[in-house]
Design a protein around this motif. Structure first.
Motif, mmCIF file in Angstrom:
data_model
loop_
_atom_site.group_PDB
_atom_site.id
_atom_site.type_symbol
_atom_site.label_atom_id
_atom_site.label_comp_id
_atom_site.label_asym_id
_atom_site.label_seq_id
_atom_site.Cartn_x
_atom_site.Cartn_y
_atom_site.Cartn_z
ATOM 1 N N LYS A 67 0.841 -1.190 0.000
ATOM 2 C CA LYS A 67 0.000 0.000 0.000
ATOM 3 C C LYS A 67 0.878 1.243 0.000
ATOM 4 C CE LYS A 67 -3.851 0.087 2.178
ATOM 5 N NZ LYS A 67 -4.968 0.083 3.155
ATOM 6 N N GLY A 68 1.077 1.786 -1.210
ATOM 7 C CA GLY A 68 1.748 3.067 -1.305
ATOM 8 C C GLY A 68 0.753 4.191 -1.112
ATOM 9 N N THR A 69 1.191 5.391 -1.405
ATOM 10 C CA THR A 69 0.303 6.554 -1.374
ATOM 11 C C THR A 69 0.498 7.333 -2.662
ATOM 12 O OG1 THR A 69 1.910 8.046 -0.351
ATOM 13 C CG2 THR A 69 0.558 6.694 1.137
ATOM 14 N N LYS A 70 -0.349 8.308 -2.875
ATOM 15 C CA LYS A 70 -0.241 9.113 -4.086
ATOM 16 C C LYS A 70 1.118 9.777 -4.184
ATOM 17 C CE LYS A 70 -2.535 12.899 -6.527
ATOM 18 N NZ LYS A 70 -3.692 13.833 -6.530
ATOM 19 N N ASP A 71 1.618 10.299 -3.076
ATOM 20 C CA ASP A 71 2.895 11.014 -3.094
ATOM 21 C C ASP A 71 4.096 10.113 -2.847
ATOM 22 O OD1 ASP A 71 1.591 13.461 -3.532
ATOM 23 O OD2 ASP A 71 1.168 13.654 -1.381
ATOM 24 N N ALA A 72 3.870 8.903 -2.366
ATOM 25 C CA ALA A 72 4.978 7.974 -2.100
ATOM 26 C C ALA A 72 4.581 6.579 -2.588
ATOM 27 C CB ALA A 72 5.315 7.959 -0.614
ATOM 28 N N PRO A 73 4.552 6.392 -3.914
ATOM 29 C CA PRO A 73 4.170 5.082 -4.434
ATOM 30 C C PRO A 73 5.253 4.045 -4.164
ATOM 31 C CG PRO A 73 4.949 6.464 -6.214
ATOM 32 C CD PRO A 73 4.885 7.344 -4.998
ATOM 33 N N ILE A 74 4.867 2.792 -4.192
ATOM 34 C CA ILE A 74 5.812 1.679 -4.150
ATOM 35 C C ILE A 74 6.214 1.360 -5.582
ATOM 36 C CG2 ILE A 74 6.084 -0.752 -3.544
ATOM 37 C CD1 ILE A 74 3.879 -0.255 -1.405
ATOM 38 N N ILE A 75 7.512 1.151 -5.797
ATOM 39 C CA ILE A 75 8.019 0.930 -7.152
ATOM 40 C C ILE A 75 8.645 -0.451 -7.247
ATOM 41 C CG2 ILE A 75 9.623 1.740 -8.909
ATOM 42 C CD1 ILE A 75 9.350 4.546 -7.623
ATOM 43 N N PHE A 76 8.222 -1.222 -8.250
ATOM 44 C CA PHE A 76 8.823 -2.504 -8.603
ATOM 45 C C PHE A 76 9.443 -2.332 -9.988
ATOM 46 C CE2 PHE A 76 5.262 -3.384 -5.804
ATOM 47 C CZ PHE A 76 5.727 -4.363 -4.937
ATOM 48 N N ARG A 77 10.761 -2.586 -10.098
ATOM 49 C CA ARG A 77 11.416 -2.332 -11.376
ATOM 50 C C ARG A 77 12.702 -3.135 -11.490
ATOM 51 N NH1 ARG A 77 13.485 3.798 -9.902
ATOM 52 N NH2 ARG A 77 15.274 3.191 -8.634
ATOM 53 N N SER A 78 13.303 -3.068 -12.669
ATOM 54 C CA SER A 78 14.584 -3.730 -12.903
ATOM 55 C C SER A 78 15.702 -3.023 -12.147
ATOM 56 C CB SER A 78 14.904 -3.720 -14.399
ATOM 57 O OG SER A 78 16.229 -4.130 -14.646
ATOM 58 N N ALA A 79 16.677 -3.814 -11.709
ATOM 59 C CA ALA A 79 17.863 -3.239 -11.062
ATOM 60 C C ALA A 79 18.971 -2.950 -12.061
ATOM 61 C CB ALA A 79 18.379 -4.209 -9.998
ATOM 62 N N GLU A 80 18.757 -3.276 -13.350
ATOM 63 C CA GLU A 80 19.810 -3.102 -14.349
ATOM 64 C C GLU A 80 20.010 -1.629 -14.676
ATOM 65 O OE1 GLU A 80 21.554 -5.907 -15.295
ATOM 66 O OE2 GLU A 80 20.296 -6.700 -13.699
ATOM 67 N N ALA A 81 21.247 -1.300 -15.067
ATOM 68 C CA ALA A 81 21.542 0.088 -15.415
ATOM 69 C C ALA A 81 20.723 0.533 -16.624
ATOM 70 C CB ALA A 81 23.040 0.243 -15.693
ATOM 71 N N ALA A 82 20.619 -0.355 -17.627
ATOM 72 C CA ALA A 82 19.776 -0.083 -18.784
ATOM 73 C C ALA A 82 18.543 -0.970 -18.650
ATOM 74 C CB ALA A 82 20.525 -0.366 -20.075
ATOM 75 N N ARG A 83 17.500 -0.471 -18.023
ATOM 76 C CA ARG A 83 16.325 -1.284 -17.730
ATOM 77 C C ARG A 83 15.573 -1.608 -19.017
ATOM 78 N NH1 ARG A 83 15.233 2.743 -13.556
ATOM 79 N NH2 ARG A 83 13.197 3.149 -14.493
ATOM 80 N N ALA A 84 15.066 -2.840 -19.104
ATOM 81 C CA ALA A 84 14.380 -3.271 -20.318
ATOM 82 C C ALA A 84 13.206 -4.166 -19.962
ATOM 83 C CB ALA A 84 15.351 -4.010 -21.242
ATOM 84 N N MET A 85 12.261 -4.212 -20.858
ATOM 85 C CA MET A 85 11.103 -5.085 -20.733
ATOM 86 C C MET A 85 11.561 -6.535 -20.554
ATOM 87 S SD MET A 85 8.053 -5.336 -23.586
ATOM 88 C CE MET A 85 7.713 -3.563 -23.493
ATOM 89 N N GLY A 86 11.018 -7.223 -19.558
ATOM 90 C CA GLY A 86 11.345 -8.631 -19.347
ATOM 91 C C GLY A 86 12.598 -8.874 -18.533
ATOM 92 N N ASP A 87 13.126 -7.859 -17.852
ATOM 93 C CA ASP A 87 14.333 -8.056 -17.033
ATOM 94 C C ASP A 87 14.064 -8.970 -15.840
ATOM 95 O OD1 ASP A 87 16.133 -6.669 -18.526
ATOM 96 O OD2 ASP A 87 16.170 -4.864 -17.286
ATOM 97 N N TRP A 88 12.828 -8.968 -15.337
ATOM 98 C CA TRP A 88 12.488 -9.846 -14.218
ATOM 99 C C TRP A 88 11.142 -10.503 -14.501
ATOM 100 C CZ3 TRP A 88 8.395 -8.311 -10.740
ATOM 101 C CH2 TRP A 88 7.928 -7.009 -10.940
ATOM 102 N N ASP A 89 10.785 -11.466 -13.670
ATOM 103 C CA ASP A 89 9.632 -12.300 -13.985
ATOM 104 C C ASP A 89 8.325 -11.615 -13.624
ATOM 105 O OD1 ASP A 89 8.038 -14.523 -14.631
ATOM 106 O OD2 ASP A 89 8.145 -15.263 -12.574
ATOM 107 N N SER A 90 7.922 -11.634 -12.351
ATOM 108 C CA SER A 90 6.570 -11.200 -12.030
ATOM 109 C C SER A 90 6.373 -11.113 -10.527
ATOM 110 C CB SER A 90 5.564 -12.210 -12.607
ATOM 111 O OG SER A 90 4.236 -11.819 -12.342
ATOM 112 N N ILE A 91 5.314 -10.397 -10.124
ATOM 113 C CA ILE A 91 4.736 -10.554 -8.790
ATOM 114 C C ILE A 91 3.683 -11.646 -8.928
ATOM 115 C CG2 ILE A 91 3.462 -9.441 -6.928
ATOM 116 C CD1 ILE A 91 4.558 -6.755 -7.959
ATOM 117 N N ASN A 92 4.038 -12.855 -8.559
ATOM 118 C CA ASN A 92 3.140 -13.998 -8.669
ATOM 119 C C ASN A 92 2.368 -14.166 -7.364
ATOM 120 O OD1 ASN A 92 4.046 -15.376 -11.329
ATOM 121 N ND2 ASN A 92 5.974 -15.035 -10.233
ATOM 122 N N ILE A 93 1.061 -14.203 -7.451
ATOM 123 C CA ILE A 93 0.223 -14.483 -6.284
ATOM 124 C C ILE A 93 -0.553 -15.751 -6.605
ATOM 125 C CG2 ILE A 93 -1.548 -13.605 -4.739
ATOM 126 C CD1 ILE A 93 -0.707 -10.790 -5.433
#
Length: 865
Positions: free
Chosen positions: A331-357
């Motif tokens: 639960k982020g907020t409007k001013d402080a969202p939670i970010i899920f992203r690649s850790a690579e210097a040049a981020r690209a589509m498919g760098d990591w798998d998923s939030i699997n539930i």
């Protein structure tokens, strides 16, 4: 061994055939024996060659590859960036069709495809061309075709090749193609080229015998030399471009600079986290992190979760991710969202798998104010209960995918993904989301779905695709996609009050569906068809189907009723049949069209069914425009009820057809930032009036704010606060009437040109503030004040008008107007003009009105356009 068994089975078939031959025609035993041996040998050789042909299954080519001989493609093939596929002379590539529910996010279409993100080289020769085709040749049903060759941000060089049996022979998406001696035939679409960065050059090539030849979308570049583009059954060449859209709003998902600068606080690898877990700050995932049953993961506002890239099988897809079997509360907020992203210097589509539930359905998982990007699938749910709100999913192969789950999604944005989202076998509430700027928008299969007030816009293929299941689609907007809404194989679907506009090909497609109700929708300004129907049954009622590029409704086969619709101003046909079944379309309003010409049926082509259109409604049906924003071109006709304010966005144009009545609810009006074209005729005027109270101020105004050049001709305005309120807009008013308003027209800047118009019975007829314009051949009478020039009147000219009988003044200069005003050559009702004017003679610090010479009699009200 399989081919040997087939040979043995074939031998028995050969013996059976030869036995029948011998019964009918006496054949010597020796000849019969030789014939049997020859037939069996030929059968064995054919089957052996078939089974020796290489079979290419679902495959990502990881090294440069060469194809030659016979190739059977049974599943998708991907040529990734940095890899080449070379196809040698004489190669025959056969592709098997796929179930259109396939779900691999890294591929483009719903069919079996050859996708090129690297380099494709096809080296056919005049006597040894390369052939690409269906594995089941001769099939006429292109609904089951293969997906074709897709140049997806890659490069292709093709010489002497033929492509057939595909949904689209060759698709170029943000890539380049140079082809010589290419033949595209027997496909549904010969070629599709999409995007301003797509470039195609054809030389000595042929695109013929397809349903459609070449589609050029959204600014694609296409050139041909000594090539044939003709003989395609429906259209040879089509070009369309959607209205560009703004980037997704970033205010709800803005990344705080303080968050970006935090040092990684925790690193997790392949491990399971038991009990209660709390993440905040910056977290690095360098493996697969599992939250087992009974465990909970809480993620605090402002947290940044980064995933390193790990690709052990070389398929170009990252494998690190999260697996939630317990519960996730992010639960982020409007001013402080939670970010899920690649850790690579040049981020690209498919760098990591998923939030699997997975298997987490006992309590609801929460994802709020999150930004999820660079993943293979941003979110993936299976047997889960999840609520996702106020989140942005972008730059993923697929934003979200789920099955067998209970899912609520509200106020989210899916943008810039290969696929926005895909779901099956789930219960879904999908409300006020934006699915914009993806390749494929949303694909829902076998759902119990409620989708309300969502935006599906500028997706390169489908905006929304619904297959099977039960769906209620209400007050959504499908705008600027290639296809707006597709409903296929559905059991029960309600399509109500949706705005389906500006889609490049078709607005709404119904296929193999039953119990369909399509009501109160606006299907306007779609590139080819407003609606296309195949093998479906239902009721189509109360819609506005207008200004589509080819047919309002295209029908292959339909059982049901088409009643009480306003169908008008479609460019070629109101209804066009392409099948043998008859269609009942009685009781619609056709805006006075010649229906013998506007309907294409057995009267035009004997093989077709007939359209029953008699008992047409003499009057339009009231159509309620319930959408607050017009973002693509739209057309209004008949009687349009506007219960609340409607905004015409920049880049969009609203066309109001002759004879239209626009009835505004209390406080409503139009706000134009794009453009409006309201051109009635002298005998078929347009009316803007109040829906209820018939008194001044019953509705607000038509406001033009820095809009594009707009026109009101033979249009009448009554019972408004202001009929028109224009700022910094080039505006033409010709032959219009402004009566019984608080104010007729007010404007700032301009330029404004008024001619042949009447302003009568208003509080103020015309109000100018620093106006630039001219009023000619018009009648301004019976108002409290005829014309009020508040300030800077030197750029405002009045000539050959009737200015008389206004209660206070026919022309009044404001207290801040220091400039003189040119009002020569007008008729003042036979009175002394000075008695009709308030200027320097009344207040010495304001400008003068120069009214001499004065006309001796009234002028004719003449429209000058």
């Amino acid at each position: 061994m399989v081919w040997i068994l087939l040979v043995l089975k074939g031998k028995r078939a050969v013996r059976s055939v030869l036995k029948k031959i011998r019964q009918r025609h006496p054949v010597p035993e020796r000849a019969l024996h030789l014939l049997r041996r020859a037939a069996t040998l030929a059968l064995a050789l054919a089957l052996l060659l078939l089974f020796l042909a290489p079979v290419v299954r679902a495959e990502v080519l990881t090294t440069d590859t060469v194809w030659s001989g016979e190739i059977l493609v049974s599943e998708d093939v991907l040529v990734p960036a940095g890899v080449s596929l070379t196809v040698m002379p004489g190669t025959v590539v056969r592709v098997e069709a796929a179930d259109s529910t396939k779900t691999d996010p890294e591929y483009v279409s719903h069919r079996t495809e050859i996708t090129v993100r690297g380099v494709l080289r096809v080296r056919g020769e005049e006597k040894n061309p390369v052939l690409f085709g269906s594995a089941a040749p001769g099939g006429e049903d292109l609904l089951n075709a293969w997906g074709g060759i897709i140049i997806d941000a890659g490069t292709a060089e093709i010489a002497r090749a033929e492509v057939s049996g595909a949904e689209t022979g060759i698709t170029v998406l943000h890539g380049t193609l140079a082809a010589s001696g290419l033949t595209l035939a027997e496909n549904r679409y010969g070629m599709l080229v999409q995007g301003e960065d797509s470039v195609v050059e054809l030389r000595f090539s042929t695109v013929s015998k397809n349903d459609y030849g070449v589609f050029l979308l959204n600014g694609a570049s296409f050139s041909r030399l000594d090539s044939i583009l003709a003989g395609n059954s429906k259209r040879d060449l089509y070009s369309g471009k959607a209205v560009p859209r703004r980037a997704p709003e970033s205010s709800t998902v803005a990344e705080s600079s303080t968050v970006a600068e935090r040092v990684t606080g925790r690193i997790y690898r392949d491990e399971a986290l038991l009990g209660m877990n709390l993440w905040q700050g910056k977290v690095l995932i360098d493996g697969l992190v599992r939250i087992p049953p009974e465990a909970v993961l809480f993620i605090m506002p402002g947290t940044v979760v980064e995933f390193s890239r790990r690709d052990t099988n070389g398929d170009g897809i990252g494998e690190n991710g999260l697996m939630i079997q317990g519960r996730l509360v992010a639960k982020g907020t409007k001013d402080a969202p939670i970010i899920f992203r690649s850790a690579e210097a040049a981020r690209a589509m498919g760098d990591w798998d998923s939030i699997n539930i997975l298997g987490s359905d006992r309590v609801q998982n929460l994802i709020e104010f999150c930004r999820i990007e660079d993943a293979y699938r941003g979110m993936h749910f299976h047997f889960a209960n999840v609520a996702v709100t106020h989140s942005l999913l972008q730059n993923n192969y697929r934003g979200a995918q789920f099955q067998e789950s209970l899912v609520t999604m509200r106020y989210n944005t899916f943008s810039g993904n290969r696929s926005g989202l895909q779901a099956r076998d789930s219960e879904v509430i999908f409300v006020e989301n934006e699915v914009v700027g993806n390749h494929n928008g949303a694909n829902f299969f076998r759902l119990d779905l409620e989708a309300r007030q969502n935006l599906f816009a500028n997706n390169e293929e489908d905006g929304l695709r619904v297959r099977e299941g039960v769906s209620r689609l209400v007050e959504n907007r499908m705008l600027g996609n290639r296809f707006g809404l597709l409903v296929a194989d559905a059991n029960y679907v309600e399509v109500e009050k949706n705005l389906i506009s500006g889609n490049l090909e078709s607005g709404l497609a119904l296929r193999n569906s039953d119990h369909v109700r399509v009501s109160a929708n606006a299907l306007v300004h779609n590139g080819i068809n407003g609606m296309i129907i195949r093998a479906s049954r239902g009721v189509i009622s109360g819609n506005a189907i207008a200004a589509n590029g080819d047919r309002g409704i295209a029908i292959v086969s339909f059982s049901g009723f088409i009643r009480n619709n306003n169908i008008f101003a479609n460019e070629v046909y109101a209804i066009g049949l392409d099948g043998e079944s008859d269609v009942d379309a009685a009781g619609n309003w056709w805006a006075g069209a010649d229906l013998a010409a506007a309907i294409y049926d057995s009267n035009d082509e004997k093989r077709l069914g007939s359209v029953t259109y008699r008992e047409a409604s003499p009057d339009p049906f009231v159509f309620s425009w319930v959408w607050p924003t017009i973002e693509t071109d739209a057309a209004w006709g008949g009687t349009v009820l506007v219960p609340a304010r409607v905004t015409v966005a920049p880049g969009a144009a609203l066309s109001v057809l002759p004879g239209t009545t626009v009835a505004f609810g209390p406080g409503s009006g139009l706000e134009i930032f794009g453009r409006i074209d309201s051109r009635g005729t002298e005998t078929n005027r347009i009316r803007y009036t109040a829906a209820a109270r018939k008194e001044p101020g019953a509705w607000d105004e038509i406001s033009l704010q820095q809009a594009g050049a707009s026109v009101f001709a033979y249009s009448d305005f009554s019972f408004a606060t202001w009929g028109i309120h224009s700022h910094f807009t080039p505006l033409t008013i010709a032959g219009c009437r402004f009566t019984e308003n608080d104010g007729g027209l007010r404007f700032r800047s301009g330029p404004l040109d008024i001619s042949g118009s009447v302003f009568r019975g208003n509080g103020i007829g015309i109000r100018s503030f620093r106006g630039i314009g001219r009023i000619r051949s018009s009648d301004i009478s019976g108002n409290s004040i005829g014309i009020f020039i508040r300030e800077k009147g030197a750029s405002f000219a009045l000539e050959y008008n009737n200015l008389y009988g206004n209660e206070r003044y026919s022309l009044r200069l404001g207290d801040f107007n220091r400039e003189d005003v040119d009002a020569r050559h007008n008729w003042w009702g036979g009175e002394e003009p000075a008695e009709e004017i308030f200027d320097h003679e009344d207040e010495s610090y304001i400008g003068r009105v120069h009214f001499a010479p004065v006309l001796s009699g009234p002028v004719d009200i003449i429209v000058q356009q």
